[in-house]
Write an enzyme that holds these catalytic residues in place. Structure first.
Site, PDB file in Angstrom:
ATOM      1  N   TYR A 139     -15.288   0.757  -6.657  1.00 14.05           N
ATOM      2  CA  TYR A 139     -16.574   1.421  -6.467  1.00 14.05           C
ATOM      3  C   TYR A 139     -17.474   1.235  -7.689  1.00 14.05           C
ATOM      4  O   TYR A 139     -18.667   1.489  -7.627  1.00 14.05           O
ATOM      5  CB  TYR A 139     -16.354   2.916  -6.210  1.00 14.05           C
ATOM      6  CG  TYR A 139     -15.537   3.202  -4.971  1.00 14.05           C
ATOM      7  CD1 TYR A 139     -16.153   3.318  -3.724  1.00 14.05           C
ATOM      8  CD2 TYR A 139     -14.152   3.337  -5.030  1.00 14.05           C
ATOM      9  CE1 TYR A 139     -15.409   3.574  -2.579  1.00 14.05           C
ATOM     10  CE2 TYR A 139     -13.399   3.592  -3.900  1.00 14.05           C
ATOM     11  CZ  TYR A 139     -14.033   3.700  -2.679  1.00 14.05           C
ATOM     12  OH  TYR A 139     -13.286   3.938  -1.548  1.00 14.05           O
ATOM     13  N   ARG A 181     -11.126   9.917   1.582  1.00  8.90           N
ATOM     14  CA  ARG A 181     -11.094  10.588   2.886  1.00  8.90           C
ATOM     15  C   ARG A 181     -12.328  11.458   3.073  1.00  8.90           C
ATOM     16  O   ARG A 181     -12.829  11.610   4.183  1.00  8.90           O
ATOM     17  CB  ARG A 181      -9.798  11.374   3.031  1.00  8.90           C
ATOM     18  CG  ARG A 181      -8.595  10.433   3.194  1.00  8.90           C
ATOM     19  CD  ARG A 181      -7.262  11.129   3.219  1.00  8.90           C
ATOM     20  NE  ARG A 181      -6.190  10.138   3.338  1.00  8.90           N
ATOM     21  CZ  ARG A 181      -4.972  10.298   2.888  1.00  8.90           C
ATOM     22  NH1 ARG A 181      -4.621  11.430   2.305  1.00  8.90           N
ATOM     23  NH2 ARG A 181      -4.071   9.354   3.028  1.00  8.90           N
ATOM     24  N   LYS A 236       0.859  -1.187   0.000  1.00 16.34           N
ATOM     25  CA  LYS A 236       0.000   0.000   0.000  1.00 16.34           C
ATOM     26  C   LYS A 236       0.896   1.237   0.000  1.00 16.34           C
ATOM     27  O   LYS A 236       1.703   1.433   0.909  1.00 16.34           O
ATOM     28  CB  LYS A 236      -0.921   0.010   1.218  1.00 16.34           C
ATOM     29  CG  LYS A 236      -1.852   1.220   1.263  1.00 16.34           C
ATOM     30  CD  LYS A 236      -2.755   1.169   2.478  1.00 16.34           C
ATOM     31  CE  LYS A 236      -3.682   2.367   2.531  1.00 16.34           C
ATOM     32  NZ  LYS A 236      -4.552   2.339   3.732  1.00 16.34           N
ATOM     33  N   GLU A 243       7.601  -6.700   1.277  1.00 13.87           N
ATOM     34  CA  GLU A 243       6.387  -6.548   2.080  1.00 13.87           C
ATOM     35  C   GLU A 243       5.439  -7.731   1.866  1.00 13.87           C
ATOM     36  O   GLU A 243       4.880  -8.286   2.820  1.00 13.87           O
ATOM     37  CB  GLU A 243       5.671  -5.242   1.717  1.00 13.87           C
ATOM     38  CG  GLU A 243       6.355  -3.986   2.212  1.00 13.87           C
ATOM     39  CD  GLU A 243       6.071  -3.708   3.687  1.00 13.87           C
ATOM     40  OE1 GLU A 243       5.475  -4.565   4.365  1.00 13.87           O
ATOM     41  OE2 GLU A 243       6.445  -2.616   4.154  1.00 13.87           O
ATOM     42  N   SER A 264     -10.379   5.518  -4.810  1.00 11.38           N
ATOM     43  CA  SER A 264     -11.321   6.613  -5.012  1.00 11.38           C
ATOM     44  C   SER A 264     -10.837   7.626  -6.051  1.00 11.38           C
ATOM     45  O   SER A 264     -11.635   8.133  -6.850  1.00 11.38           O
ATOM     46  CB  SER A 264     -11.573   7.319  -3.683  1.00 11.38           C
ATOM     47  OG  SER A 264     -10.357   7.838  -3.144  1.00 11.38           O
ATOM     48  N   LYS A 304      -2.279  -1.543  -3.655  1.00 14.74           N
ATOM     49  CA  LYS A 304      -3.120  -0.339  -3.605  1.00 14.74           C
ATOM     50  C   LYS A 304      -2.234   0.900  -3.688  1.00 14.74           C
ATOM     51  O   LYS A 304      -1.251   0.985  -2.949  1.00 14.74           O
ATOM     52  CB  LYS A 304      -3.918  -0.323  -2.293  1.00 14.74           C
ATOM     53  CG  LYS A 304      -4.865   0.862  -2.158  1.00 14.74           C
ATOM     54  CD  LYS A 304      -5.601   0.827  -0.831  1.00 14.74           C
ATOM     55  CE  LYS A 304      -6.556   2.008  -0.717  1.00 14.74           C
ATOM     56  NZ  LYS A 304      -7.249   2.041   0.597  1.00 14.74           N
ATOM     57  N   LYS A 334       1.296  10.205   5.385  1.00 12.36           N
ATOM     58  CA  LYS A 334       1.437   8.857   5.938  1.00 12.36           C
ATOM     59  C   LYS A 334       2.700   8.167   5.411  1.00 12.36           C
ATOM     60  O   LYS A 334       2.786   6.944   5.364  1.00 12.36           O
ATOM     61  CB  LYS A 334       0.190   8.031   5.604  1.00 12.36           C
ATOM     62  CG  LYS A 334      -1.092   8.651   6.149  1.00 12.36           C
ATOM     63  CD  LYS A 334      -2.310   7.752   5.942  1.00 12.36           C
ATOM     64  CE  LYS A 334      -3.552   8.380   6.542  1.00 12.36           C
ATOM     65  NZ  LYS A 334      -4.743   7.479   6.463  1.00 12.36           N
TER      66      LYS A 334
END
Length: 338
Positions: free
Chosen positions: A327, A212, A202, A247, A288, A262, A231
């Site tokens: 979505y 968000r 990610k 990872e 998104s 992602k 982040k």
């Protein structure tokens, strides 16, 4: 007179296999079906449906509407739904305490969906950011995200989700070691059949902005030393590829049943590398920002909306993804069934 360009190779006409729809379908290498889709869905505490401004066509759903959506997913052939909560700001705190509430929004939504359509899988996001007032995915102390303290909170959250009926837990926090601890605690609690789909790679991406808004996430970068502006200390650097493989390897070793990359389209190279390296069920999240870009361009007449939706989703399958969290799932399923 010079020779025609194909004179030396009279049989070399690849366009023969493109000349009609029936032959294109017969030789198609990648096929997208509703069974490849996981419906990314946002639920809220109120009644009815609330449109998300930056994501045209996406709405936050009440618990009752989420149950209806699960029935819709079943009828469309969509195998699973990924649930993300919009939490009232008054319920948020620095530790994300509401994340593990067995009577909270997520638990009630999961139970309602499983009661309405038990054949449809339900996946829960294991992360604190919808529940923290600072918008970060973990426990903050003097501007640092505490890895092990965050994992303790995540395990409480994940166990609650599993007991509510979630089929898949999807830790998206990017703390080191969280898959191993979560798997151990699930086994200890007799919840060994609950699956883990790890957000293994990610990235600290710019493509999460509309999400968000959708979940009402706390504002990052307030200027306080206790609230970092991004982040980047726990999500991956977009420049890195080899790190993604490390990872993924760690999460598989810790007990993840499936892994995820992602965002999706900007990281198709990572999807392909993960699939080829590990031969594990690998999913991609069409996030998104990807959704918003396609819809904004389509609404301005710059893209053909339906073709763009299906082409973008097909790219994930072509890269090797087992499925796509999106979505667009209900819209795409209807298009594919047309």
């Amino acid at each position: 007179m010079s020779q025609p360009p194909l004179a030396a190779y009279p049989a070399l006409r690849l366009r023969r296999l493109r000349q009609a729809d029936w032959i294109r379908r017969l030789v198609r290498e990648t096929v997208l079906t509703p069974g490849d889709l996981i419906w990314s869905m946002v639920v809220h505490e109120g009644e009815g449906r609330v449109p998300v401004g930056s994501m045209p066509g996406v709405e936050r759903l009440s618990v009752a509407e989420a149950a209806k959506a699960a029935v819709e997913a079943r009828s469309l052939g969509i195998p699973a739904i990924a649930v993300f909560p919009h939490i009232d700001g008054a319920r948020k705190d620095a530790l994300g305490s509401a994340a593990a509430d067995p009577d909270g929004l997520v638990a009630r939504a999961v139970k309602a969906m499983k009661d309405a359509a038990p054949e449809v899988g339900v996946m829960c996001d294991v992360a604190l950011d919808p529940f923290t007032d600072h918008g970060h995915d973990g426990v903050l102390e003097e501007g640092r995200i505490l890895n092990d303290a965050t994992i303790e909170r995540l395990v409480e959250q994940g166990l609650m989700q599993a007991r509510a009926g979630a089929d898949i837990l999807a830790p998206s926090d990017m703390m080191d070691g969280r898959c191993g601890v979560l798997r151990r605690e699930l086994e200890s609690a007799g919840l060994q059949d609950v699956m883990i789909m790890s957000y293994a790679a990610k990235y600290a991406s710019a493509f999460y902005g509309p999400y968000r808004e959708a979940i009402g996430s706390g504002k990052l970068g307030t200027g306080s030393v206790d609230n970092p502006g991004d982040k980047k200390t726990y999500q991956m650097d977009p420049a890195n590829s080899e790190e993604a493989l490390r990872e993924v390897a760690l999460d598989i070793a810790e007990g993840a049943d499936m892994v995820m990359v992602k965002p999706g389209m900007p990281y198709l190279d990572i999807v392909r590398r993960v699939v080829e390296t590990f031969s594990m069920p690998t999913f991609a999240f069409q996030v998104s920002g990807e959704y918003a870009m396609i819809m904004a361009a389509a609404q301005n007449g710059w893209l053909d909306e339906e073709r763009s939706i299906l082409e973008s989703l097909g790219a994930f399958k072509r890269a090797g993804a087992a499925g796509i969290i999106t979505y667009f799932a209900p819209r795409a399923a209807r298009l594919l069934g047309a």
